[in-house]
Design an enzyme around this catalytic site. Structure first.
Site, short mmCIF file in Angstrom:
data_model
loop_
_atom_site.label_atom_id
_atom_site.label_comp_id
_atom_site.label_asym_id
_atom_site.label_seq_id
_atom_site.Cartn_x
_atom_site.Cartn_y
_atom_site.Cartn_z
CB SER A 84 -0.91 0.03 1.24
OG SER A 84 -1.87 -0.99 1.19
CB ALA A 138 -3.26 1.79 -1.74
CE LYS A 139 -7.25 -1.73 6.12
NZ LYS A 139 -8.64 -1.33 5.96
CB ALA A 140 -4.15 4.70 0.83
CE1 TYR A 168 -11.30 2.07 4.76
CE2 TYR A 168 -9.19 2.66 3.79
CZ TYR A 168 -10.09 1.70 4.20
OH TYR A 168 -9.81 0.37 4.04
#
Ligand code: PMP
Length: 285
Positions: free
Chosen positions: A59, A153-155, A159
């Protein structure tokens, strides 16, 4: 969450929970240069721990920075945090971000990369819904195209629309929101992937513009091991009416049955209950 006892690993050291602070001019705070992981430890062991650490590193690369720790070092740090906080069942949050630099512009290549890991107890993500079936709103926000943002990506930046979707859902008495993607296909919830059942077969959106969750991959494997046909495909909104069962998957959500999405109702059926139970057994095995 800031005023409590416990330890947080920050930039290579375990420090007191209350001291794990950053400066207001942190790049990540202004420009979302941050990536994170949500993990769960069961009986003292993090489920798919290495996969989470590897995803965190990937990520970061996707949003242009390199985490200055190896996967092995991250693994050791997570273990140290869990041991220091003394809970065998815990949620683990790892986060890496661009810190304070020499100027305050958008570019951050010269800002230091920082990292922290916290762990705490976190029960069922959707509370009672875990048994009864969660009620989901339909979000007005759409998951963006891979040409708009690095959507795998867990960015943190991804969110922002999740938070807004979830606020709108909660204001309507729902537990979460289901989001469509930029083309109008069913995508996912704000922090979990989605599955549907029809005529004994399972349908789940192709993860081509959102996170291909580790729980999602685990559950697809469990279904295929049982001989259940799983279709990964684009799902149109008008198909929602014809699905019989629905559930969400995610590290925090685990396997949570869904009872309602907007005006569509689903039963908490045998396959949903079986998969939820089997997942619980697997993570503790
Ligand atoms: N989608 C989003 C937006 C998420 O935040 C999460 C939770 N990480 C998931 C899906 C599920 O991913 P995983 O199963 O790896 O936790």
């Amino acid at each position: 969450y800031d005023d409590r006892d416990g330890k947080i690993w920050m930039d290579g050291q375990l420090i007191d929970w209350r001291d794990a602070n950053v400066h207001i001019l942190t790049h990540a705070m202004h420009y979302a240069s941050s990536v994170f992981e949500g993990e769960r430890a069961y009986n003292g062991k993090i489920f798919k721990s290495r996969e989470h650490s590897e995803r965190l590193k990937r990520s970061a690369e996707m949003i242009d920075f390199e985490i200055p720790y190896t996967v092995d070092e991250i693994e050791a740090a997570k273990k140290a945090v869990l041991e220091a906080n003394g809970k065998s069942d815990a949620y683990v949050r790892a986060i890496a971000w661009r810190g304070v630099g020499e100027d305050m512009g958008v570019a951050s290549a010269r800002n230091p990369v920082r990292m922290a890991i916290a762990s705490w107890e976190w029960g069922a993500y959707y509370g009672d819904a875990k048994m009864k079936g969660a009620k989901l709103d339909i979000s007005k926000w759409k998951r963006p195209s891979p040409e708009t943002i690095p959507c795998h990506a867990k960015a943190a930046g991804l969110y922002m629309i999740c938070t807004m979707s979830k606020h709108a859902a909660e204001a309507k008495g729902c537990s979460d929101a289901m989001m469509f993607d930029y083309r109008g296909y069913v995508a996912e919830a704000t922090g979990a992937n989605i599955f549907f059942v029809k005529d004994g077969e399972v349908h789940t959106p192709t993860p081509d513009c959102f996170l291909n969750g580790l729980t999602r991959q685990t559950v697809i494997g469990m279904l295929r091991d049982r001989g259940v046909t799983v279709h990964e495909r684009h799902i149109m909104p008008e198909e929602l009416e014809g699905f019989e069962q629905c559930w969400l998957t995610g590290t925090a959500a685990e396997v949570t049955p869904v009872g309602q999405i907007g005006d569509y109702n689903f039963e908490v059926g045998a396959l949903t209950r079986d998969i939820a139970q089997s997942y619980e057994t697997l993570v503790r095995s």
